[in-house]
Design an enzyme around this catalytic site. Sequence first.
Site, PDB file in Angstrom:
ATOM      1  NE  ARG A 147      -3.874  -0.153   2.559  1.00 31.87           N
ATOM      2  CZ  ARG A 147      -5.125  -0.563   2.361  1.00 31.87           C
ATOM      3  NH1 ARG A 147      -5.397  -1.835   2.190  1.00 31.87           N
ATOM      4  NH2 ARG A 147      -6.121   0.295   2.341  1.00 31.87           N
ATOM      5  CE1 TYR A 150      -4.572   6.658  -3.261  1.00 33.71           C
ATOM      6  CE2 TYR A 150      -4.814   6.040  -0.953  1.00 33.71           C
ATOM      7  CZ  TYR A 150      -5.285   6.709  -2.068  1.00 33.71           C
ATOM      8  OH  TYR A 150      -6.449   7.437  -1.988  1.00 33.71           O
ATOM      9  CG  PHE A 196     -19.698  -5.819   0.040  1.00 32.18           C
ATOM     10  CD1 PHE A 196     -18.694  -6.684  -0.381  1.00 32.18           C
ATOM     11  CD2 PHE A 196     -19.732  -5.466   1.388  1.00 32.18           C
ATOM     12  CE1 PHE A 196     -17.743  -7.188   0.507  1.00 32.18           C
ATOM     13  CE2 PHE A 196     -18.789  -5.970   2.296  1.00 32.18           C
ATOM     14  CZ  PHE A 196     -17.788  -6.823   1.844  1.00 32.18           C
ATOM     15  CB  THR A 215     -14.241  -0.286  11.831  1.00 31.27           C
ATOM     16  OG1 THR A 215     -13.084   0.501  12.171  1.00 31.27           O
ATOM     17  CG2 THR A 215     -14.553  -1.257  12.959  1.00 31.27           C
ATOM     18  NE  ARG A 216     -10.880   0.617   5.505  1.00 37.24           N
ATOM     19  CZ  ARG A 216     -10.146  -0.327   6.126  1.00 37.24           C
ATOM     20  NH1 ARG A 216     -10.354  -0.599   7.402  1.00 37.24           N
ATOM     21  NH2 ARG A 216      -9.203  -0.967   5.463  1.00 37.24           N
ATOM     22  CD  GLN A 287      -8.621   1.212  15.731  1.00 44.03           C
ATOM     23  OE1 GLN A 287      -9.627   0.985  16.389  1.00 44.03           O
ATOM     24  NE2 GLN A 287      -7.487   1.598  16.293  1.00 44.03           N
TER      25      GLN A 287
HETATM   26  P1  NAD Z   1     -11.160   7.313  -9.153  1.00 42.57           P
HETATM   27  O1  NAD Z   1     -10.186   6.220  -9.428  1.00 42.57           O
HETATM   28  O2  NAD Z   1     -12.574   7.117  -9.555  1.00 42.57           O
HETATM   29  O3  NAD Z   1     -10.660   8.692  -9.773  1.00 42.57           O
HETATM   30  C1  NAD Z   1      -9.312   9.008  -9.986  1.00 42.57           C
HETATM   31  C2  NAD Z   1      -9.178   9.686 -11.337  1.00 42.57           C
HETATM   32  O4  NAD Z   1      -7.807  10.069 -11.543  1.00 42.57           O
HETATM   33  C3  NAD Z   1      -9.570   8.755 -12.492  1.00 42.57           C
HETATM   34  O5  NAD Z   1     -10.436   9.417 -13.374  1.00 42.57           O
HETATM   35  C4  NAD Z   1      -8.227   8.433 -13.152  1.00 42.57           C
HETATM   36  O6  NAD Z   1      -8.350   8.132 -14.529  1.00 42.57           O
HETATM   37  C5  NAD Z   1      -7.455   9.703 -12.876  1.00 42.57           C
HETATM   38  N1  NAD Z   1      -5.988   9.534 -12.922  1.00 42.57           N
HETATM   39  C6  NAD Z   1      -5.249   8.554 -12.341  1.00 42.57           C
HETATM   40  N2  NAD Z   1      -3.944   8.751 -12.604  1.00 42.57           N
HETATM   41  C7  NAD Z   1      -3.866   9.887 -13.363  1.00 42.57           C
HETATM   42  C8  NAD Z   1      -2.792  10.587 -13.965  1.00 42.57           C
HETATM   43  N3  NAD Z   1      -1.520  10.198 -13.833  1.00 42.57           N
HETATM   44  N4  NAD Z   1      -3.079  11.708 -14.691  1.00 42.57           N
HETATM   45  C9  NAD Z   1      -4.363  12.118 -14.845  1.00 42.57           C
HETATM   46  N5  NAD Z   1      -5.420  11.482 -14.316  1.00 42.57           N
HETATM   47  C10 NAD Z   1      -5.161  10.374 -13.579  1.00 42.57           C
HETATM   48  O7  NAD Z   1     -11.061   7.599  -7.578  1.00 42.57           O
HETATM   49  P2  NAD Z   1     -11.856   8.643  -6.657  1.00 42.57           P
HETATM   50  O8  NAD Z   1     -12.490   7.878  -5.569  1.00 42.57           O
HETATM   51  O9  NAD Z   1     -12.680   9.546  -7.480  1.00 42.57           O
HETATM   52  O10 NAD Z   1     -10.636   9.432  -6.007  1.00 42.57           O
HETATM   53  C11 NAD Z   1     -10.308  10.764  -6.398  1.00 42.57           C
HETATM   54  C12 NAD Z   1      -9.212  11.294  -5.487  1.00 42.57           C
HETATM   55  O11 NAD Z   1      -9.671  11.305  -4.140  1.00 42.57           O
HETATM   56  C13 NAD Z   1      -7.941  10.465  -5.519  1.00 42.57           C
HETATM   57  O12 NAD Z   1      -6.823  11.342  -5.454  1.00 42.57           O
HETATM   58  C14 NAD Z   1      -8.008   9.653  -4.261  1.00 42.57           C
HETATM   59  O13 NAD Z   1      -6.738   9.320  -3.759  1.00 42.57           O
HETATM   60  C15 NAD Z   1      -8.755  10.597  -3.328  1.00 42.57           C
HETATM   61  N6  NAD Z   1      -9.463   9.853  -2.272  1.00 42.57           N
HETATM   62  C16 NAD Z   1     -10.641   9.219  -2.517  1.00 42.57           C
HETATM   63  C17 NAD Z   1     -11.264   8.520  -1.509  1.00 42.57           C
HETATM   64  C18 NAD Z   1     -12.577   7.830  -1.703  1.00 42.57           C
HETATM   65  O14 NAD Z   1     -13.050   7.182  -0.770  1.00 42.57           O
HETATM   66  N7  NAD Z   1     -13.250   7.941  -2.819  1.00 42.57           N
HETATM   67  C19 NAD Z   1     -10.684   8.451  -0.227  1.00 42.57           C
HETATM   68  C20 NAD Z   1      -9.463   9.090  -0.027  1.00 42.57           C
HETATM   69  C21 NAD Z   1      -8.859   9.809  -1.051  1.00 42.57           C
HETATM   70  N1  UDP Z   2     -12.955  -5.479   1.482  1.00 45.05           N
HETATM   71  C1  UDP Z   2     -13.716  -6.639   1.551  1.00 45.05           C
HETATM   72  N2  UDP Z   2     -14.185  -7.154   0.387  1.00 45.05           N
HETATM   73  C2  UDP Z   2     -13.965  -6.579  -0.828  1.00 45.05           C
HETATM   74  C3  UDP Z   2     -13.208  -5.378  -0.890  1.00 45.05           C
HETATM   75  C4  UDP Z   2     -12.708  -4.864   0.298  1.00 45.05           C
HETATM   76  O1  UDP Z   2     -13.958  -7.181   2.625  1.00 45.05           O
HETATM   77  O2  UDP Z   2     -14.445  -7.112  -1.842  1.00 45.05           O
HETATM   78  C5  UDP Z   2     -12.438  -4.901   2.747  1.00 45.05           C
HETATM   79  C6  UDP Z   2     -10.968  -4.517   2.731  1.00 45.05           C
HETATM   80  O3  UDP Z   2     -10.155  -5.610   3.066  1.00 45.05           O
HETATM   81  C7  UDP Z   2     -10.934  -3.412   3.760  1.00 45.05           C
HETATM   82  C8  UDP Z   2     -12.303  -2.739   3.625  1.00 45.05           C
HETATM   83  O4  UDP Z   2     -13.141  -3.686   2.969  1.00 45.05           O
HETATM   84  O5  UDP Z   2     -10.823  -3.956   5.049  1.00 45.05           O
HETATM   85  C9  UDP Z   2     -12.270  -1.455   2.802  1.00 45.05           C
HETATM   86  O6  UDP Z   2     -11.611  -1.740   1.596  1.00 45.05           O
HETATM   87  P1  UDP Z   2     -11.525  -0.715   0.378  1.00 45.05           P
HETATM   88  O7  UDP Z   2     -10.669  -1.356  -0.662  1.00 45.05           O
HETATM   89  O8  UDP Z   2     -12.877  -0.267  -0.012  1.00 45.05           O
HETATM   90  O9  UDP Z   2     -10.813   0.584   0.977  1.00 45.05           O
HETATM   91  P2  UDP Z   2      -9.603   0.852   1.970  1.00 45.05           P
HETATM   92  O10 UDP Z   2      -9.016  -0.447   2.457  1.00 45.05           O
HETATM   93  O11 UDP Z   2      -8.633   1.623   1.151  1.00 45.05           O
HETATM   94  O12 UDP Z   2     -10.221   1.612   3.064  1.00 45.05           O
END
Ligand code: NAD
Ligand code: UDP
Length: 327
Positions: A147, A150, A196, A215-216, A287
Site C-alpha cells: 500500500r 499510495y 458488495f 472497520t471503516r 480501524q
Molecule cells: P477514481 O479512481 O474514480 O478517480 C481518480 C481519477 O484520476 C480517475 O479518473 C483516473 O483516470 C485519474 N488519474 C489517475 N492517474 C492519473 C494521472 N496520472 N493523470 C491524470 N489522471 C489520472 O477515484 P476517486 O475515488 O474519485 O478518487 C479521487 C481522489 O480522491 C484520488 O486522489 C483519491 O486518492 C482521493 N481519495 C478518494 C477517496 C474515496 O473514498 N473515494 C478516499 C481518499 C482519497
Molecule cells: N474489502 C472486503 N471485500 C472486498 C473489498 C474490500 O472485505 O471485496 C475490505 C478490505 O479488506 C478493507 C475494507 O473492505 O478492510 C475497505 O476496503 P476498500 O478497498 O474499499 O478501501 P480501503 O481499504 O482503502 O479503506
Amino acid sequence: MRYLDSRKKILVTGGAGFLGSHLIDRLIARGDEVVCADNLFTGTKRNIDHLHGHPRFEFIRHDVTFPLYIEVDQIYNLACPASPIHYQHDPVQTTKTSVHGAINMLGLAKRLKARIFQASTSEVYGDPVEHPQTESYRGNVNPIGPRSCYDEGKRCAETLFFDYHRQHRLDIRVARIFNTYGPRMHPNDGRVVSNFIVQALRGEDITLCGDGRQTRSFCYVDDLIEGFIRFMDMPSGANGEPGLPGPINLGSPCECTIRQLAEIVIELTGASAKIIFLPLPVDDPMQRKPDISLARKHLNDWQPSVCLEDGLRRTIEYFDQLLSHGK
Ligand code: NAD
Ligand code: UDP
Ligand code: UDP
C-alpha cells in the site's frame, strides 16, 4: 481575457473519476467554467458524457506526471487511482502520479498564483493506533509494503503542498478524505461498497476479507463534495495571507464493521447472496474513523447528512440501472 464577474475557470484533475465527476457537476451547476484533465486510467468518459458539448466544460486527456500549461483561477488535484487493486497494479506509476503530479500542479498554481486543493487521504494515517484519527496524529504507515505507493505518495504530496505553501506562499487546501462511496464508482473499482453491491445485484458471493471485524466510516459522495467546496471557498486570510491550508479530515464519523456493511447491502438489495471469506490483504487497516471537529469548526459546521442506508439505497439504484443496461 479573464472574467469581469465572479465566475471562475477551474481545473479538476482526475475529473473523469468518481469524486471528480461529482465535483465538476457542482461547479458547472453554480456557473463556473471547468477544465477536466484525466488520463482515463480508472476514470471513464461515461462519468462526464452528460457534459459533452457544454459551453463551460472542456475535457483534456492528460497525465499529470507531465507538465501542463493552461490558464485557470483554481485547481482541484484529484488525479490518482484510489482503489487498492488499481493503485497496486502499477505502483511506480501511482507514486509518480502523486509526487510528480503534485509538483506539476503546484508549479502551475505557483505560476498562476492560483489556489490549489489536494485530495489527500485517511491512508496517511496507515493502520492507525490513535482512534478516531485527528489531523495531528502522525500515522502508522509501512513505507515498503504493497500500500506504500499510495500512502507514502500521498504523504509526500502533502509535504510538497506544505513546502510550496511556506516557501512560495501558495494558497493550499489539503483535505484528508475518508472512505467515500456513491453513484459513478466503477463497477470494477474493487473498493468494498461497489464490490458488495455489484456482487449482490449479480447474485454472486459477497467477498468478505478477513473476519469482517475491521472497520471503516463511509461518507456519501454529495456530503463530501459539499465539504470540498466549502473548504476551497474559504476566503484567504487578512492582507492576502493564504487561508487555512489544512490538513482537514473530511468523512463520516459513523463507523461500522465490514461484516455489518455486507449484511446491510444484502438486506437492501434483497439478494440471496452468501458471504465467503477471503484472506485479509497485507497492511489492511483494522480501524478507521475521522475526528471531524476541525471541519465542523472551520467549514460552517460541515458534517455528513446522508445516513449509510440512504446513501447505499441511492448507490444500489445507480448500479441496478447500470448493470441492467449491460454497461
Ligand atoms: P477514481 O479512481 O474514480 O478517480 C481518480 C481519477 O484520476 C480517475 O479518473 C483516473 O483516470 C485519474 N488519474 C489517475 N492517474 C492519473 C494521472 N496520472 N493523470 C491524470 N489522471 C489520472 O477515484 P476517486 O475515488 O474519485 O478518487 C479521487 C481522489 O480522491 C484520488 O486522489 C483519491 O486518492 C482521493 N481519495 C478518494 C477517496 C474515496 O473514498 N473515494 C478516499 C481518499 C482519497
Ligand atoms: N474489502 C472486503 N471485500 C472486498 C473489498 C474490500 O472485505 O471485496 C475490505 C478490505 O479488506 C478493507 C475494507 O473492505 O478492510 C475497505 O476496503 P476498500 O478497498 O474499499 O478501501 P480501503 O481499504 O482503502 O479503506
Ligand atoms: N509546471 C507546469 N505548468 C506550469 C508551470 C510549471 O506543469 O504552468 C511544472 C513544471 O514541470 C515544473 C514544475 O511544475 O517543473 C514545478 O514548477 P516550479 O516553478 O515550482 O519549479 P521549476 O521546476 O520550474 O523550477
